[in-house]
Design a protein around this motif. Structure first.
Motif, PDB file in Angstrom:
ATOM      1  N   GLU A 113      23.434 -23.642 -48.889  1.00 50.04           N
ATOM      2  CA  GLU A 113      22.307 -23.099 -47.818  1.00 50.04           C
ATOM      3  C   GLU A 113      21.792 -24.701 -47.312  1.00 50.04           C
ATOM      4  N   GLY A 114      21.397 -25.528 -48.167  1.00 48.52           N
ATOM      5  CA  GLY A 114      20.908 -26.893 -47.866  1.00 48.52           C
ATOM      6  C   GLY A 114      21.975 -27.571 -46.801  1.00 48.52           C
ATOM      7  N   ARG A 117      21.902 -25.688 -43.441  1.00 43.18           N
ATOM      8  CA  ARG A 117      20.644 -26.041 -42.819  1.00 43.18           C
ATOM      9  C   ARG A 117      20.871 -27.338 -41.910  1.00 43.18           C
ATOM     10  N   GLU A 118      21.210 -28.409 -42.577  1.00 46.58           N
ATOM     11  CA  GLU A 118      21.658 -29.397 -42.160  1.00 46.58           C
ATOM     12  C   GLU A 118      22.743 -29.647 -41.039  1.00 46.58           C
ATOM     13  N   ALA A 121      20.929 -27.906 -37.887  1.00 39.90           N
ATOM     14  CA  ALA A 121      20.174 -29.008 -37.414  1.00 39.90           C
ATOM     15  C   ALA A 121      21.056 -29.932 -36.597  1.00 39.90           C
ATOM     16  N   ALA A 134      24.136 -20.856 -38.608  1.00 39.57           N
ATOM     17  CA  ALA A 134      22.984 -20.085 -38.925  1.00 39.57           C
ATOM     18  C   ALA A 134      23.357 -18.512 -39.540  1.00 39.57           C
ATOM     19  N   LEU A 137      24.342 -19.177 -42.814  1.00 36.89           N
ATOM     20  CA  LEU A 137      23.103 -19.492 -43.852  1.00 36.89           C
ATOM     21  C   LEU A 137      22.432 -18.190 -44.094  1.00 36.89           C
ATOM     22  N   GLU A 141      21.508 -16.500 -47.794  1.00 41.72           N
ATOM     23  CA  GLU A 141      20.231 -16.228 -47.969  1.00 41.72           C
ATOM     24  C   GLU A 141      20.073 -14.806 -48.479  1.00 41.72           C
TER      25      GLU A 141
END
Length: 164
Positions: A113-114, A117-118, A121, A134, A137, A141
């Motif tokens: 997940e981390g 997210r990167e 971004a 996304a 991700l 989640e």
């Protein structure tokens, strides 16, 4: 002499089960020797065997057992323990090994997940790749929440069914 013979079970039938179940685990992605060792431990009455017992039952080298156990211990499928009064190690499969293995996957999901997210971004949320990241991700989640709820239901079911 292997444990299955000691307790009067049909050694050939046990061997067939071990190899059959191990084949299913291999198809699901587990390493072959680790699958065989895990299946042998699972099929043993005590859930505990030494390297020598595993080597004899599976007809593999102690080095193969060691390598398989290392993998299984890292994935929380078995644990190592010292034989009382000896330097020999025993390998144990626990009744809750599936629970433990699945629970420990949560840490992997968190890392993924981390990273995702990167990725969102870095790539930009409005780009096709960013949207794909996304969505991935969001999937992880969602899975994480579902697994946590499912594990809670399992604990209640296990207590009710097995009194543990």
């Amino acid at each position: 002499m292997t444990e299955s013979v000691e307790v009067g079970r049909d050694a050939e039938a046990v061997s067939k089960f071990v190899e059959s179940f191990a084949a299913q685990l291999v198809e699901a992605g587990m390493q072959r020797m680790a699958a065989r060792v895990f299946a042998a431990l699972l099929a043993s009455d005590q859930g505990v065997m030494t390297s020598a017992e595993l080597s004899e039952q599976l007809r593999i080298s102690p080095a193969a057992v060691s390598s398989a156990v290392r993998y299984l211990a890292q994935t929380h499928m078995v644990s190592r323990e010292r034989e009382p009064g000896s330097r020999r190690e025993r390998y144990r499969v626990h009744g809750d090994q599936w629970y433990e293995a699945l629970t420990n996957r949560e840490a992997v999901l968190k890392r993924w997940e981390g990273a995702l997210r990167e990725g969102v971004a870095s790539l930009g949320a409005d780009t096709p790749a960013g949207r794909r990241m996304a969505e991935t991700l969001a999937f992880f989640e969602f899975i994480e929440g579902e697994v946590a709820a499912m594990m809670e239901r399992w604990r209640a079911h296990r207590e009710k069914t097995f009194g543990k």
